[in-house]
Design a protein around this motif. Structure first.
Motif, short mmCIF file in Angstrom:
data_model
loop_
_atom_site.label_atom_id
_atom_site.label_comp_id
_atom_site.label_asym_id
_atom_site.label_seq_id
_atom_site.Cartn_x
_atom_site.Cartn_y
_atom_site.Cartn_z
N ALA A 64 0.85 -1.14 -0.16
CA ALA A 64 0.04 -0.12 -0.02
C ALA A 64 0.88 1.17 0.07
O ALA A 64 0.46 2.00 -0.66
CB ALA A 64 -1.03 0.03 1.19
N LEU A 65 1.98 1.43 0.75
CA LEU A 65 2.78 2.37 0.82
C LEU A 65 3.55 2.56 -0.52
O LEU A 65 3.51 3.80 -0.89
CB LEU A 65 3.85 2.37 1.99
N GLU A 66 3.93 1.55 -1.07
CA GLU A 66 4.76 1.68 -2.19
C GLU A 66 3.81 2.19 -3.29
O GLU A 66 4.40 2.91 -4.32
CB GLU A 66 5.46 0.35 -2.63
N ASN A 67 2.56 1.83 -3.45
CA ASN A 67 1.57 2.31 -4.34
C ASN A 67 0.75 3.36 -4.54
O ASN A 67 0.20 3.98 -5.22
CB ASN A 67 0.77 0.89 -5.17
N ALA A 68 1.08 4.01 -3.07
CA ALA A 68 0.18 5.15 -2.95
C ALA A 68 0.56 6.34 -3.85
O ALA A 68 1.86 6.54 -3.99
CB ALA A 68 0.62 5.65 -1.46
N PRO A 69 -0.69 6.99 -4.01
CA PRO A 69 -0.45 8.07 -5.09
C PRO A 69 0.19 9.30 -4.19
O PRO A 69 0.99 10.26 -4.84
CB PRO A 69 -1.74 8.43 -5.39
N ALA B 190 9.96 3.75 4.54
CA ALA B 190 10.50 2.56 5.12
C ALA B 190 10.65 2.36 6.51
O ALA B 190 10.84 1.25 7.11
CB ALA B 190 12.10 3.01 4.61
N ARG B 191 10.04 3.50 7.36
CA ARG B 191 9.74 3.37 8.80
C ARG B 191 8.66 2.63 8.98
O ARG B 191 7.64 3.28 9.24
CB ARG B 191 10.06 4.75 9.32
N VAL B 192 8.56 1.51 9.24
CA VAL B 192 7.43 0.74 9.52
C VAL B 192 7.56 -0.11 10.93
O VAL B 192 8.68 -0.71 11.31
CB VAL B 192 7.24 -0.67 8.34
N TYR B 193 6.74 -0.08 11.52
CA TYR B 193 6.46 -0.58 13.06
C TYR B 193 5.66 -1.86 13.11
O TYR B 193 4.67 -1.80 12.50
CB TYR B 193 6.22 0.35 14.03
N GLU B 194 6.27 -2.86 13.58
CA GLU B 194 5.40 -4.20 13.60
C GLU B 194 4.96 -4.42 15.33
O GLU B 194 5.74 -4.06 16.16
CB GLU B 194 6.27 -5.51 13.27
N GLU B 195 3.63 -4.92 15.43
CA GLU B 195 3.25 -5.00 16.80
C GLU B 195 4.21 -5.87 17.37
O GLU B 195 4.71 -7.06 16.92
CB GLU B 195 1.78 -5.41 16.55
N VAL B 196 4.10 -5.65 18.55
CA VAL B 196 4.98 -6.64 19.41
C VAL B 196 4.10 -7.40 20.25
O VAL B 196 3.29 -6.86 21.04
CB VAL B 196 5.98 -5.64 20.49
N GLU B 197 4.30 -8.80 20.55
CA GLU B 197 3.34 -9.46 21.49
C GLU B 197 3.95 -9.31 22.81
O GLU B 197 5.19 -9.55 23.22
CB GLU B 197 3.55 -10.93 21.00
#
Length: 86
Positions: free
Chosen positions: A65-70, A77-84
């Motif tokens: 989604a980020l790559e193809n966003a208009p 590149a700064r993406v955060y992933e949920e921590v269990e």
């Protein structure tokens, strides 16, 4: 896979606020179509200080989604992933 989140902070001058919100509505539509959730918050004590969040159920969906966003985020590149926390 854990949920993934990207965010961006933007300062918008008062004369550009309406246009910024119109663009945010367009971004929301794009991200919804890309299976993501999109939120915009404005700092209570500082009108025009916005933070935007884009979240997806997994990293691949968010990256696509980020790559193809208009209207791309400044630093996708700064993406955060949920921590269990169990």
């Amino acid at each position: 896979m854990p949920r993934a989140l990207a965010m961006q902070r933007t300062i918008v001058p008062a004369p550009e606020r309406k246009r910024h919100l119109e663009r945010a509505r367009m971004r929301r539509g794009y991200y919804q179509h890309a299976n993501c959730r999109y939120w915009v918050f404005e700092e209570a004590g500082l009108p025009g200080a916005f933070i935007e969040f884009v979240e997806a159920s997994d990293r691949d969906t968010l990256d696509s989604a980020l790559e193809n966003a208009p209207d791309r985020l400044l630093d996708p590149a700064r993406v955060y992933e949920e921590v269990e926390l169990s």
